[in-house]
Design a protein around this motif. Sequence first.
Motif, PDB file in Angstrom:
ATOM      1  N   LEU A 277      -6.288  20.732 -28.053  1.00  0.00           N
ATOM      2  CA  LEU A 277      -5.651  20.626 -26.572  1.00  0.00           C
ATOM      3  C   LEU A 277      -4.216  21.450 -26.408  1.00  0.00           C
ATOM      4  O   LEU A 277      -4.189  22.091 -25.545  1.00  0.00           O
ATOM      5  N   PHE A 278      -3.765  21.462 -27.460  1.00  0.00           N
ATOM      6  CA  PHE A 278      -2.405  22.429 -27.707  1.00  0.00           C
ATOM      7  C   PHE A 278      -2.815  23.921 -27.599  1.00  0.00           C
ATOM      8  O   PHE A 278      -2.315  24.722 -26.964  1.00  0.00           O
ATOM      9  N   ALA A 279      -3.650  24.195 -28.457  1.00  0.00           N
ATOM     10  CA  ALA A 279      -3.928  25.460 -28.742  1.00  0.00           C
ATOM     11  C   ALA A 279      -4.880  26.063 -27.662  1.00  0.00           C
ATOM     12  O   ALA A 279      -4.361  27.585 -27.323  1.00  0.00           O
ATOM     13  N   TRP A 283      -5.950  27.472 -21.259  1.00  0.00           N
ATOM     14  CA  TRP A 283      -7.144  27.086 -20.487  1.00  0.00           C
ATOM     15  C   TRP A 283      -7.266  25.958 -19.628  1.00  0.00           C
ATOM     16  O   TRP A 283      -8.218  25.589 -18.620  1.00  0.00           O
ATOM     17  N   ILE A 284      -6.619  24.944 -19.913  1.00  0.00           N
ATOM     18  CA  ILE A 284      -6.568  23.369 -19.170  1.00  0.00           C
ATOM     19  C   ILE A 284      -5.460  23.215 -18.290  1.00  0.00           C
ATOM     20  O   ILE A 284      -5.432  22.388 -17.588  1.00  0.00           O
ATOM     21  N   ILE A 309     -10.504  19.610  -6.141  1.00  0.00           N
ATOM     22  CA  ILE A 309     -11.792  19.239  -6.763  1.00  0.00           C
ATOM     23  C   ILE A 309     -11.706  19.352  -8.134  1.00  0.00           C
ATOM     24  O   ILE A 309     -12.127  18.935  -9.070  1.00  0.00           O
ATOM     25  N   SER A 310     -11.263  20.785  -8.686  1.00  0.00           N
ATOM     26  CA  SER A 310     -10.655  20.897  -9.932  1.00  0.00           C
ATOM     27  C   SER A 310      -9.916  19.757 -10.661  1.00  0.00           C
ATOM     28  O   SER A 310     -10.226  19.451 -11.997  1.00  0.00           O
ATOM     29  N   THR A 346     -15.918  19.962 -22.451  1.00  0.00           N
ATOM     30  CA  THR A 346     -16.148  20.425 -21.326  1.00  0.00           C
ATOM     31  C   THR A 346     -15.049  20.655 -20.164  1.00  0.00           C
ATOM     32  O   THR A 346     -15.068  21.171 -19.239  1.00  0.00           O
ATOM     33  N   LEU A 347     -13.928  19.944 -20.832  1.00  0.00           N
ATOM     34  CA  LEU A 347     -12.606  20.277 -20.004  1.00  0.00           C
ATOM     35  C   LEU A 347     -12.335  21.582 -20.016  1.00  0.00           C
ATOM     36  O   LEU A 347     -11.467  22.033 -18.892  1.00  0.00           O
ATOM     37  N   ILE A 348     -12.657  22.640 -21.025  1.00  0.00           N
ATOM     38  CA  ILE A 348     -12.552  24.073 -20.705  1.00  0.00           C
ATOM     39  C   ILE A 348     -12.999  24.833 -19.797  1.00  0.00           C
ATOM     40  O   ILE A 348     -12.399  25.429 -18.874  1.00  0.00           O
ATOM     41  N   PRO A 349     -14.550  24.516 -19.558  1.00  0.00           N
ATOM     42  CA  PRO A 349     -14.889  25.564 -18.554  1.00  0.00           C
ATOM     43  C   PRO A 349     -15.262  24.984 -17.130  1.00  0.00           C
ATOM     44  O   PRO A 349     -15.202  25.516 -16.217  1.00  0.00           O
TER      45      PRO A 349
END
Length: 408
Positions: A277-279, A283-284, A309-310, A346-349
């Motif tokens: 999550l840190f690295a 992206w998030i 929505i995001s 899946t939090l990334i894409p």
Amino acid sequence: MESKHLNRAIQCIELGRFDDAIPYLQNAISEDPNQWESKYYLAICYYSIDNIKKASQITDGLIQEAPNNPEVLFLKAKIALQQNRFDEAETFVNNAIAIHPFNADYYGFKAAVSLHKKKYDPALNQVNEGLKIDPKNSYCLNIRAQILTKLNRVEEANETVDNILHDNPEDAYSHTNVGWVALENGDNKKALDHFKQALQLDPNFQYARDGMSTALKSKNILYKWYLKYSFWLGKQSTKNQWFFIIGLYLAYRFSFKLLSANGLTYVAVPLMVLYLLFALGGWIMEPLSNAILNFDNYGKYLLQQSEKISGYVFGALALLGVLSLIVFYGLGIDYALAAAITFICTLIPLPRAFLLEKKKSKSLGIAYGTLMLAIGLIGPVFIEMFMTELAVFIMMIAYTWLGNFIED
């Protein structure tokens, strides 16, 4: 012959109505294809509405017609900076300065390019050259405040900020810039106040809206610390950034190996999640911040529908991931761990997909995220659970490489 279309276009430009000015300028050019001034203003309009491709095409033509016009060279420099082509921007502004060495804005812009290149000391010298020409130049003062903040010369930055507001008490850009400087210095209350004043002066000023939303997000302790980290890392040179990132990775690998070797896997797994999550925070963070603002009484009004929505998708995935981890540690159900890894990866894409403007890119992003969910949640029914976890994890890492192509 004086063109009525050109005069009307200039009036629209002065009011900031660049979209309205474009048809008038096109009519003026139709009447007189050699009308150089109309072409120049048309390039400015396209630049102002972020149609960089058209602005660049028109400006290239103008340079061929008038290669020694400093204003055209300056416009080309601004276009290059918008495209992150820093060396090209510096070349064009240097050419403009060589032709007209007494324009303070040119030196301020040159300093802005150096600021983007993280050459803070040269940037300060350059902006000071502009202030020698015009000590009250608003653009130079704003850039100087940003540079001093990056150099951690807080008192001088605050003094410059005071000068900006004294000379430009009703300038939206100045208030916005002061807000960003305050935000980087950790003064959230002051930042919110100046962003509010900027938006009162210009409700549609996106730079101020971005600042206001960032300041509101930083009320959340997680985002506040991530923002501090981002500001700190942003000040470092590219080489130092890589040293830090690689060092962080090595520290994580050593800790993970040590914990696993001592039978502390239950600590090692959350450590892995926290590290990822840190690295992968870059992206998030935008979807995370949208999730935060969705529940803010005022911040939610700054979000567009796609951003809302995001945020909701991010919040749902994060909540499901946490609940799955609780079930795994509480009841020892292995499938819950597979589900947790799937939701977190899946939090990334997936939340980012809803932020993409191009329909094709958005569809690809949603399809990619949905496929990850299907593999991670349905896959264990048919194949070994470890293989599905590994597949989802690899897909997440792959997205950080493929994402630039998908999101383009």
